[in-house]
Design a protein around this motif. Structure first.
Motif, PDB file in Angstrom:
ATOM      1  N   ARG A   1      78.868  93.562 -12.577  1.00 54.14           N
ATOM      2  CA  ARG A   1      78.754  94.786 -13.371  1.00 54.14           C
ATOM      3  C   ARG A   1      79.407  94.544 -14.726  1.00 54.14           C
ATOM      4  O   ARG A   1      80.434  93.871 -14.816  1.00 54.14           O
ATOM      5  CB  ARG A   1      79.453  95.965 -12.683  1.00 54.14           C
ATOM      6  CG  ARG A   1      78.969  96.245 -11.283  1.00 54.14           C
ATOM      7  CD  ARG A   1      77.673  96.997 -11.269  1.00 54.14           C
ATOM      8  NE  ARG A   1      77.809  98.303 -11.892  1.00 54.14           N
ATOM      9  CZ  ARG A   1      76.799  99.113 -12.146  1.00 54.14           C
ATOM     10  NH1 ARG A   1      75.575  98.724 -11.861  1.00 54.14           N
ATOM     11  NH2 ARG A   1      76.994 100.285 -12.694  1.00 54.14           N
TER      12      ARG A   1
ATOM     13  N   SER B   1      79.727  96.295 -19.086  1.00 55.75           N
ATOM     14  CA  SER B   1      79.383  97.242 -20.136  1.00 55.75           C
ATOM     15  C   SER B   1      79.739  96.614 -21.478  1.00 55.75           C
ATOM     16  O   SER B   1      80.498  95.651 -21.547  1.00 55.75           O
ATOM     17  CB  SER B   1      80.125  98.564 -19.948  1.00 55.75           C
ATOM     18  OG  SER B   1      81.520  98.340 -19.902  1.00 55.75           O
TER      19      SER B   1
ATOM     20  N   ARG C   1      77.551 101.054 -24.105  1.00 52.84           N
ATOM     21  CA  ARG C   1      76.367 100.995 -23.252  1.00 52.84           C
ATOM     22  C   ARG C   1      76.643 100.127 -22.035  1.00 52.84           C
ATOM     23  O   ARG C   1      77.209  99.035 -22.145  1.00 52.84           O
ATOM     24  CB  ARG C   1      75.166 100.411 -24.006  1.00 52.84           C
ATOM     25  CG  ARG C   1      74.669 101.262 -25.171  1.00 52.84           C
ATOM     26  CD  ARG C   1      74.053 102.559 -24.688  1.00 52.84           C
ATOM     27  NE  ARG C   1      73.493 103.323 -25.785  1.00 52.84           N
ATOM     28  CZ  ARG C   1      74.148 104.209 -26.510  1.00 52.84           C
ATOM     29  NH1 ARG C   1      75.431 104.441 -26.251  1.00 52.84           N
ATOM     30  NH2 ARG C   1      73.563 104.857 -27.483  1.00 52.84           N
ATOM     31  N   LYS C   2      76.224 100.618 -20.865  1.00 52.62           N
ATOM     32  CA  LYS C   2      76.249  99.803 -19.662  1.00 52.62           C
ATOM     33  C   LYS C   2      75.049  98.859 -19.675  1.00 52.62           C
ATOM     34  O   LYS C   2      74.025  99.136 -20.320  1.00 52.62           O
ATOM     35  CB  LYS C   2      76.207 100.687 -18.420  1.00 52.62           C
ATOM     36  CG  LYS C   2      77.411 101.621 -18.279  1.00 52.62           C
ATOM     37  CD  LYS C   2      77.248 102.527 -17.077  1.00 52.62           C
ATOM     38  CE  LYS C   2      78.393 103.518 -16.959  1.00 52.62           C
ATOM     39  NZ  LYS C   2      78.194 104.466 -15.839  1.00 52.62           N
ATOM     40  N   TYR C   3      75.193  97.780 -18.954  1.00 48.87           N
ATOM     41  CA  TYR C   3      74.116  96.785 -18.908  1.00 48.87           C
ATOM     42  C   TYR C   3      72.805  97.419 -18.458  1.00 48.87           C
ATOM     43  O   TYR C   3      71.747  97.171 -19.040  1.00 48.87           O
ATOM     44  CB  TYR C   3      74.515  95.645 -17.967  1.00 48.87           C
ATOM     45  CG  TYR C   3      73.521  94.519 -17.905  1.00 48.87           C
ATOM     46  CD1 TYR C   3      73.530  93.512 -18.868  1.00 48.87           C
ATOM     47  CD2 TYR C   3      72.566  94.454 -16.892  1.00 48.87           C
ATOM     48  CE1 TYR C   3      72.623  92.471 -18.821  1.00 48.87           C
ATOM     49  CE2 TYR C   3      71.646  93.424 -16.831  1.00 48.87           C
ATOM     50  CZ  TYR C   3      71.674  92.436 -17.805  1.00 48.87           C
ATOM     51  OH  TYR C   3      70.760  91.405 -17.752  1.00 48.87           O
TER      52      TYR C   3
ATOM     53  N   GLU D   1      71.795 100.398 -18.804  1.00 50.57           N
ATOM     54  CA  GLU D   1      71.228 101.302 -19.799  1.00 50.57           C
ATOM     55  C   GLU D   1      70.440 100.538 -20.848  1.00 50.57           C
ATOM     56  O   GLU D   1      69.496 101.054 -21.427  1.00 50.57           O
ATOM     57  CB  GLU D   1      72.349 102.116 -20.451  1.00 50.57           C
ATOM     58  CG  GLU D   1      73.018 103.069 -19.482  1.00 50.57           C
ATOM     59  CD  GLU D   1      74.312 103.641 -20.019  1.00 50.57           C
ATOM     60  OE1 GLU D   1      74.939 104.443 -19.300  1.00 50.57           O
ATOM     61  OE2 GLU D   1      74.698 103.295 -21.152  1.00 50.57           O
TER      62      GLU D   1
ATOM     63  N   ASP E   1      73.968 103.948 -13.576  1.00 48.97           N
ATOM     64  CA  ASP E   1      73.458 103.855 -14.939  1.00 48.97           C
ATOM     65  C   ASP E   1      72.487 104.985 -15.230  1.00 48.97           C
ATOM     66  O   ASP E   1      71.827 105.509 -14.327  1.00 48.97           O
ATOM     67  CB  ASP E   1      72.726 102.517 -15.149  1.00 48.97           C
ATOM     68  CG  ASP E   1      73.668 101.328 -15.025  1.00 48.97           C
ATOM     69  OD1 ASP E   1      74.820 101.463 -15.470  1.00 48.97           O
ATOM     70  OD2 ASP E   1      73.246 100.295 -14.484  1.00 48.97           O
TER      71      ASP E   1
ATOM     72  N   PRO F   1      82.562  92.288 -22.685  1.00 45.60           N
ATOM     73  CA  PRO F   1      83.033  93.334 -21.768  1.00 45.60           C
ATOM     74  C   PRO F   1      84.010  92.779 -20.746  1.00 45.60           C
ATOM     75  O   PRO F   1      84.255  91.584 -20.659  1.00 45.60           O
ATOM     76  CB  PRO F   1      81.735  93.771 -21.079  1.00 45.60           C
ATOM     77  CG  PRO F   1      80.926  92.503 -21.034  1.00 45.60           C
ATOM     78  CD  PRO F   1      81.241  91.773 -22.309  1.00 45.60           C
TER      79      PRO F   1
END
Length: 523
Positions: free
Chosen positions: A350, A352, A381-383, A385, A395, A433
């Protein structure tokens, strides 16, 4: 008298909230209600030393740079028709909407008035100004006005524009553009109690409560996000300047900034200071109004109104030649080799990302927009997204290309008048991140504050030399040749806009494969 010509329409300034009787009386005692205040201070350094910069005030600069004038004459207010009819009011006029006069004990009844009454009064003022400036029906048909609001002033403007029970569609159609400084478009939020409570009505503080905002903005009761223009005004003609510096907001001995929190200008949260809405042109998918982020506090000597950054954004939006939107279209974000190996072994990864972006015009010592990690203003932004096909359960389910900036360029405001081209730079950073592996923070070989990508991109927009030709765009990376723009950008034309692609490639890991996409439109 000079004829009214676009885009130099009259400007009406709408000031912000005055919290108590003393502040109201101080407000009405000032002819310009704060729009005349300048500053010699930018901010304090960590040593306590104050960085000095002389900014005379928006009022003085508009007079010096664009030949605007106020409407006061012989001690009377021309916008309120107090002066004799033979006294001319020019089209390049600055008018102060003195709505707090109604509330003061000196000029009014000494009683609080509703936002609806303030909105109605703004419509009346616009109509009076049109009739005073325009001598013929033909001139009246071409009359337009710019509205500029600070803080609650932006909500007064929206009340006038959005509430169908206020004024008339004909008067609302006279508004060409709206610019707001640090307006709480989605209310005021405190870290502990949340939105300003509806019962907190003393000195009309409930004007920042969302339930009350729904009423005077003409929104359905219970609207969750009240920063919508709801189709009542084109968001492309509405600009929001967002402050990101809570540290230098000294109101209430600094308690305001402590209560509101760090992601703010000391009073208004960063996420609450913009508006959204459907664009008037369906071919343009913009949903968020143009905005810029500046490291300024809500008001005061370090404030957003009396700042060079604020003035430059204001004048470029009102009078500029072109609008440039910068999006980052990300194709791939690669992992560090050891994290990639864990992923290949079937481990759940995970991550971001924070996107930093600073835009500045060539030759300037100030930024047009500034979003950096150290000032809590980056795009986060999260991956999943960025890549919805790889999204996880937490997400957002849609593809979100980060809109890094919206910049307006004005050839009349070039720092170097001898150069025809319009030059600006984009300082872009993508922060490494903190990776999670199987739900645990991965700290091996992790150094906080590292970047996947960081470079300054220098951009030069070159106007056509002959009729029928298109604008050209050159660019260059500081890492290749500092402060130079030597490469020609690939361009395509569609729907009245030119789109330029600037490739961003990195072969190392972690790295990025993306395009900086610049969409340029005329005014």
């Amino acid at each position: 008298m000079a004829m009214l010509t676009a885009p130099h329409y009259p400007i009406i300034y709408v000031r912000g909230y005055a919290g108590n009787d003393d502040e109201i009386e101080d407000t009405v005692a000032d002819p310009y209600m704060g729009f005349n205040l300048g500053s010699t201070k930018i901010r304090q350094q960590w040593t306590g030393r104050v960085v000095r910069h002389y900014f005379e005030s928006p009022l003085v600069r508009l007079m010096k740079d664009f030949e605007y004038r106020d409407v006061y004459s012989a001690g009377l207010d021309g916008a309120e028709l107090d002066v004799p009819p033979e006294e001319p009011i020019g089209p390049r006029s600055i008018v102060i909407y003195r709505y707090y006069d109604q509330v003061s004990t000196a000029f009014g009844e000494g009683k609080q008035r509703s936002m609806e009454s303030f909105g109605e009064g703004l419509g009346t003022l616009i109509g009076k100004l049109r009739d005073r400036i325009c001598a013929t029906e033909e001139e009246k048909a071409g009359f337009r006005v710019h509205l500029v609001g600070h803080s609650m002033g932006g909500l007064v403007i929206r009340c006038f524009l959005q509430n169908d029970a206020i004024s008339t569609p004909e008067v609302k159609a006279l508004v060409d553009r709206v610019f707001t400084y640090a307006s709480p478009h989605d209310g005021i939020e405190f870290e502990i109690i949340g939105n300003v409570p509806g019962f907190f009505t003393r000195n009309s503080a409930d004007n920042f409560n969302r339930d009350r905002m729904c009423q005077y903005l003409g929104l359905p009761a219970g609207t969750e996000k009240v920063n919508t223009l709801a189709g009542r005004f084109d968001p492309d003609r509405f600009f929001c300047l967002v402050g990101t510096n809570p540290r230098d907001y000294t109101v209430a001995a600094g308690w305001s900034s402590r209560i509101v929190g760090p992601f703010s200008d000391g009073l208004v949260r960063i996420d609450n200071a913009h508006v959204t809405g459907p664009a008037a042109d369906p071919a343009r998918p913009t949903r968020i109004a143009p905005r810029a982020f500046v490291h300024r506090s809500h008001s005061g000597h370090y404030g957003i109104v009396n700042s060079e950054e604020g003035y430059q954004n204001l004048t470029r939006f009102l009078f500029g030649d072109a609008r440039v939107d910068g999006e980052l279209h990300v194709r791939e974000l690669t992992l560090p080799p050891d994290v990639q190996k864990l992923k290949d072994d079937g481990k759940q990864i995970r991550a971001s990302y924070h996107f930093e972006c600073i835009t500045a015009v060539r030759g300037a010592r100030w930024d047009l927009s500034r979003r950096v990690m150290a000032e809590n203003s980056t795009l986060f932004r999260k991956y999943g997204e960025l890549f919805p096909e790889k999204a996880g359960a937490f997400d957002r389910p849609h593809h979100d290309r980060p809109l890094l900036f919206t910049t307006f360029l004005n050839s009349a405001a070039r720092v170097n008048r001898r150069r025809r081209s319009l030059g600006f730079s984009v300082d872009l950073g993508v922060l490494v991140p903190e990776y999670e592996v199987e739900g645990a923070l991965w700290l091996r070989n992790h150094y906080p504050g590292g970047y996947i990508f960081r470079d300054k991109i220098n951009i030069e927009a070159i106007p056509p030399e002959n009729e029928g030709e298109a604008w050209r765009l050159r660019y260059g990376f500081d890492s290749d040749a500092p402060n130079a723009a030597t490469k020609e950008a690939e361009a395509t034309a569609a729907d009245g806009a030119l789109t330029f692609l600037i490739p961003i490639r990195q072969n190392r890991r972690p790295g990025i494969d993306a395009d900086l996409v610049l969409v340029a439109r005329g005014r």
